[in-house]
Each structure stands twice: as C-alpha cells, then as structure tokens.
Design a protein around this motif. Structure first.
Motif, PDB file in Angstrom:
ATOM      1  N   CYS B 194       0.923  -1.516  -0.044  1.00  0.00           N
ATOM      2  CA  CYS B 194       0.150   0.047   0.353  1.00  0.00           C
ATOM      3  C   CYS B 194       0.799   1.178   0.406  1.00  0.00           C
ATOM      4  CB  CYS B 194      -0.932  -0.170   1.340  1.00  0.00           C
ATOM      5  SG  CYS B 194      -2.010  -1.063   0.954  1.00  0.00           S
ATOM      6  N   LEU B 195       1.572   1.686   0.418  1.00  0.00           N
ATOM      7  CA  LEU B 195       2.978   2.153   0.934  1.00  0.00           C
ATOM      8  C   LEU B 195       3.719   3.212  -0.562  1.00  0.00           C
ATOM      9  CD1 LEU B 195       4.655   2.759   4.152  1.00  0.00           C
ATOM     10  CD2 LEU B 195       2.933   4.378   2.735  1.00  0.00           C
ATOM     11  N   GLY B 196       3.611   1.845  -1.054  1.00  0.00           N
ATOM     12  CA  GLY B 196       4.540   1.091  -2.270  1.00  0.00           C
ATOM     13  C   GLY B 196       3.233   1.968  -3.255  1.00  0.00           C
ATOM     14  N   ALA B 249      12.407  14.694 -10.745  1.00  0.00           N
ATOM     15  CA  ALA B 249      12.893  14.786  -9.787  1.00  0.00           C
ATOM     16  C   ALA B 249      11.903  13.811  -7.951  1.00  0.00           C
ATOM     17  CB  ALA B 249      13.265  15.987  -8.647  1.00  0.00           C
ATOM     18  N   VAL B 250      10.084  13.809  -8.552  1.00  0.00           N
ATOM     19  CA  VAL B 250       9.249  13.338  -7.873  1.00  0.00           C
ATOM     20  C   VAL B 250       9.768  11.816  -8.286  1.00  0.00           C
ATOM     21  CG1 VAL B 250       6.874  13.377  -7.480  1.00  0.00           C
ATOM     22  CG2 VAL B 250       8.004  15.182  -7.525  1.00  0.00           C
ATOM     23  N   ASP B 251       9.590  11.420  -9.870  1.00  0.00           N
ATOM     24  CA  ASP B 251      10.032   9.731 -10.220  1.00  0.00           C
ATOM     25  C   ASP B 251      10.849   9.447  -9.330  1.00  0.00           C
ATOM     26  OD1 ASP B 251       9.659   8.034 -12.035  1.00  0.00           O
ATOM     27  OD2 ASP B 251      10.344   7.870 -12.932  1.00  0.00           O
ATOM     28  N   GLN B 252      12.454  10.030  -8.795  1.00  0.00           N
ATOM     29  CA  GLN B 252      13.325   9.839  -8.611  1.00  0.00           C
ATOM     30  C   GLN B 252      13.075   9.906  -7.564  1.00  0.00           C
ATOM     31  OE1 GLN B 252      16.415   8.277  -9.744  1.00  0.00           O
ATOM     32  NE2 GLN B 252      14.958   8.694 -11.858  1.00  0.00           N
ATOM     33  N   LEU B 253      12.600  10.249  -6.297  1.00  0.00           N
ATOM     34  CA  LEU B 253      12.716  10.409  -4.628  1.00  0.00           C
ATOM     35  C   LEU B 253      11.430   9.482  -4.950  1.00  0.00           C
ATOM     36  CD1 LEU B 253      13.428  11.998  -2.615  1.00  0.00           C
ATOM     37  CD2 LEU B 253      10.598  12.427  -2.542  1.00  0.00           C
ATOM     38  N   SER B 254      10.015   8.742  -5.819  1.00  0.00           N
ATOM     39  CA  SER B 254       9.306   7.810  -5.015  1.00  0.00           C
ATOM     40  C   SER B 254       9.875   6.870  -5.349  1.00  0.00           C
ATOM     41  CB  SER B 254       7.944   8.015  -5.944  1.00  0.00           C
ATOM     42  OG  SER B 254       7.717   7.047  -6.225  1.00  0.00           O
ATOM     43  N   ALA B 255      10.467   6.812  -6.104  1.00  0.00           N
ATOM     44  CA  ALA B 255      10.803   5.252  -6.996  1.00  0.00           C
ATOM     45  C   ALA B 255      12.205   4.715  -5.949  1.00  0.00           C
ATOM     46  CB  ALA B 255      12.032   5.274  -8.341  1.00  0.00           C
TER      47      ALA B 255
END
Ligand code: ATP
Ligand code: MG
Lengths: 234, 263
Positions: B194-196, B249-255
C-alpha cells in the motif's frame, strides 16, 4: 467435559469427509489425533473453531476454543507481544483494539505472562518474523493462551519443525493440559511423539473414529490399520 | 530411435477470424481519427515557425522565478490531493476487498463508488470544482482527492486481497471482529504494498496536477496555458523545462523510497 463432539458430519460436494465423528477431551487431558492424509482431522478441528460449518452433529466447548496451525499464522511484521495480545481481541472494545498502541496495560501484562509460560518472555519486543519456526509456534500457543480458552486445538503444530523443536512444542502442549488444566487436542503425524507425550490417542479413518486408546497401549497393528490402503476418505 | 514430436497445432479458424477483425478495427480507427501523414508534412512550415519562436527559451530571472514558484504549487496540489485521499481510499478499500468486507451490498456499493471515481477523469473533476470554488489550486486539490480515492482505493483493495489469509483466519478463531481482523492481520500484511502504491500515485498525481492547471486549477499548468494564449512560446518552453525537472525529481524520489521499503 471441556470438549464434547457428537456425530459430526461434513461433506464437500457430495463427498463425505466426516461421517459421525465423536470426540471427548476432559480438562487436563492431552489427546492426540492420528490418521492418514485426508481422513478428516483438519476438517473436524476447523468445524470446532468455526472456520468450517458442519453439516450435522453437536459441538460443546464451554468458551470459544483456541487453535494453533501448522503454518503458525502470526503477523510477521508485528512484535511478538503484539501478536500474543491479539489473542484477546475478542474481548476488547473496538476503541481499545484498533492498533497495538491502544491495548490496555493489563492486557500487555497478561500477554507477557502468557509468553513467560511458553518460555519466550525475553523475545517480547522482537518482530515475530525473526524467530525460528519452533519459537514462532510457541508464540502462537501463547496467543491462544491469551485468548483464555479452556480448549486448545492444534492442527499439525510440529509438522514443519525439526525433531528437537517438535519435541519441545509437544511437551509444552502436554504441560498446558497437565498443569494448566486445559483440554488439549493435537493432530500429529508422528506416532512416536504421541506415545511419549499424550494421555490418549484417537485414530481417524475415513471421517470416523476407529481407534481410542491410552497412549501407552498403542501398538504397531493399530497404526498399520490407520495408515493402511483405505485410510483416507475414498 | 528418434521420438516424433507432437504435430504443431494448425492455424485455426478462430485465430484467422481474430486476425482479420483486428486489422479491420485498425483500418476503421485510422479513418475515424483522420490520421494523415500528408497533413503532417504540409504543416511542417508551421512547426518550424513555432520552433523559431520557442527557441531559445526565455530564461530571464523573472520568468524562471515565476515558473519555479508555480511548479511548487503544482507539487503541493499533487501532495495534498494524494495525502487527503488516504482516509477515504482506506475506508473504501477495506469495504471493497474480499478479505475484509462484510460482503453483500456493502461490497457492491464500495466497488461501485470506486469505479465511478476512477471512471471520471481528474480533469473533469477539476472543471466541475473550478465552477464551484473558482479558478485556482484549491479546485485542483479537490479534483485529485476525488479521482485518486477511486484509483488508490481500487489498488489498495487488490493489495489487501493478495495477502496470506492464514493470520486472518487465526484471528477470526480468536473471536476478533471484522474491523479488528482488518486492523491486526490484513493491514499490517498489505502495508508495504500500500505504501508503494501511495508513492506511485503521488508521482502520477504531481504529473496530472500539471494538466489540471491547464484547465484553470492553478500551478504551472496555468502558466503554460497563459503563455500559449499570449503566443509567448519562449516562456512556454521555460515552463516545460521546469516541469521536466519537477517530474523527474518526484519520480526518482518515489522510486528510491519504494526500493527502500521493498515494495
Ligand atoms: N474446502 C474444501 N473443499 C473441498 N474439499 C475439501 C475442503 N477441505 C478439505 N477437503 C477434503 O476433505 C478431505 C479431508 O480433508 P482434511 O484436511 O480434513 O484431512 P486431514 O485429515 O487433515 O489430512 P492431512 O493429514 O493431509 O492434513 C480431503 O479429501 C480434502 O480434500
Ligand atoms: Mg490436515
């Protein structure tokens, strides 16, 4: 009489699995159920705790029976003490039970006592998933104790454990019966363990009891019959 | 002695029919969308003209500063829209997961609400809320809350359905109620997934809050829209570059976070 089962029947899609199963377990008694794969042992226990609905027969348990499983079924991410405390959920009000942080202090103390009973008070703060299989099974037994049941059922509690862990867990079950006064019924696939620890051995064949003897009196011919060709429900 | 392998299965009538049908549908689609490479070639002059005006981008401090400020608003819209949809998504997911629901009409109702929220695109929600609460980022946040509740609720319900049912059954035999079982067996087991999914949705929502800006719901999308209307294509490219940085930036952080929690 703590556990009393009479004439239990259960069929799956027309195939009879339990065919008038009877079982009595007195307080303080440790009974082992033996029987070939498919003879209906798990189904009988699951009917007692309400995971299956019997088609007929009566079951008396006093309070709700507690059960431990071969696959143990703890929540691995939660701590040992949180898992044990979860045994008490049935008697907690919702507002004290939505998260382990809300559990009352008395419950946590009771859970510690249950853990101490199975010899694992020292591991209370560890995540359940980090314990060995034998230790996890003892935590599951502590959870059952925390439920305050007078009947404890165990479905192949040691089938996934090494011989020494298995010996320890079965000895614990026997001790809970003898000194704790619980009525304990366990399904085992090792007749040797039954002979060493049980008071009585009950044998199932095709959904019926075909053997009911003091553990000391068990002989090889009985076992041959139980595990013979037509042992399982056809 | 050599063994004869089994004969290959012959091309059946079904395979042939499906092939013909697929080709036919694509021909229809080609015509319905007026797909025309010729028009693209003819429009080439217009494209070159556009590029001439758009390049080089206007990187003056004034334009860049406004773009960064607006990009932050876009980020905030995505963040709030995601976070504030957590409670509603959680409740609906629990009601709509077969492992936790009480079944019957509750399950059906929860599934229906989720499907509806998912089916209405966030842009449509944004248009509705812009009419209701006026132009600006607030309408964007509201739009994301509604649409994301539908998508995340569905994803979470699926995660809850995939867990090992053993701990749930064990707690049921303890006499625990449905809500207690959900809180102590299902949710802890489904938590990493769920967090992912939450992080994945944050990533998606930041990107869609850009589109929401195009229809008036604040943020950098609004600036992009304005610069197009004013034919300031050099400013528009600056805005898009800032968007690119934000999205990467958001994509990298989330990954990164997803890898760390192993989901
Ligand atoms: N949910 C079910 N649906 C259909 N058949 C079932 C179901 N559960 C059990 N059975 C069948 O009932 C019979 C008895 O199963 P049960 O699990 O009680 O046997 P068992 O004595 O516990 O065997 P084992 O030693 O392998 O655990 C088996 O033939 C099994 O296939
Ligand atoms: Mg079994």
């Amino acid at each position: 009489m703590s556990l009393r089962i009479r004439g239990l029947r259960k069929a799956y899609g027309g195939r009879t699995v339990l065919d008038g199963f009877d079982l009595d377990v007195a307080p303080g008694e440790f009974v082992v159920l033996l029987g070939a794969n498919g003879s209906g042992k798990s189904t009988a226990l699951r009917c007692v705790v309400g995971l299956e609905q019997a088609d007929g027969g009566t079951i008396e348990t006093g309070s709700r029976a507690a059960m431990v499983f071969q696959q143990i079924h703890l929540v691995p991410r939660r701590t040992v003490i949180d898992n044990v405390s979860a045994g008490a959920l049935g008697r907690l009000p919702l507002r004290r039970s939505l998260h382990p942080l809300l559990f009352p202090r008395e419950l946590r103390e009771e859970a510690m006592a249950c853990l101490d009973r199975v010899g694992l008070a020292g591991r209370a703060a560890d995540r359940a998933g980090r314990l060995s299989g034998g230790q996890q099974q003892r935590v599951a037994i502590a959870r059952a104790l925390c439920q305050r049941a007078s009947v404890l059922l165990a479905d192949e509690p040691v089938s996934a454990l090494d011989p020494s862990a298995a010996e320890q867990v079965v000895a614990l079950l026997a001790d809970l019966a003898r000194t704790g006064g619980l009525a304990v019924a366990a399904v085992l696939h090792q007749p040797g363990l039954a002979v060493r620890h049980a008071d009585r051995v009950v044998g199932l064949r095709a959904g019926r009891v075909t053997l009911d003897e003091r553990a000391a009196g068990l002989n090889p011919a009985d076992l041959d019959f139980l595990y013979g060709e037509q042992g399982a429900a056809a | 002695m050599t063994l004869t392998p089994p004969r290959r299965r012959p091309v059946t009538l079904v395979t042939a029919t499906v092939t013909v049908a697929l080709v036919a549908v694509h021909v229809l689609a080609w015509e319905a969308t007026e797909f025309s490479p010729a028009a693209l070639v003819q429009g080439w002059a217009g494209m070159a003209d556009f590029l001439g005006q758009a390049l080089p981008p206007d990187l003056s401090g004034e334009v860049l500063g406004a773009a960064v400020e607006a990009a932050l608003v876009t980020l905030y819209i995505g963040l709030l829209g995601t976070t504030l949809s957590v409670p509603s998504a959680l409740v609906l997911a629990v009601l709509a997961a077969r492992t936790t629901t009480s079944g019957g009409w509750v399950y059906q109702a929860a599934r229906t609400v989720l499907s509806f929220l998912r089916a209405v695109p966030d842009v449509v929600f944004a248009l509705v809320f812009v009419t209701a609460v006026g132009l600006g980022p607030f309408a964007g946040v509201l739009a994301l809350i509604f649409h994301n509740t539908g998508v995340m609720g569905k994803l979470w319900a699926e995660a809850m359905e995939e867990i090992d049912l053993g701990p749930r059954d064990a707690l049921r035999t303890n006499g625990a109620s449905r809500v207690q079982v959900a809180a102590h067996a299902v949710l802890p087991a489904a938590l990493p997934q769920c967090l992912g999914l939450l992080l994945y949705r944050l990533d998606v929502n930041v990107r869609s809050s850009l589109v929401l800006g195009l229809v008036g719901a604040g943020g950098i999308g609004f600036l992009v829209n304005q610069s197009i209307k004013l034919f300031r294509f050099d400013e528009m490219v600056t805005h898009l570059l800032v968007v690119l940085v934000l999205v990467v930036a958001v994509d990298q952080l989330s990954a990164l976070v997803r890898r760390r929690i192993g989901a």
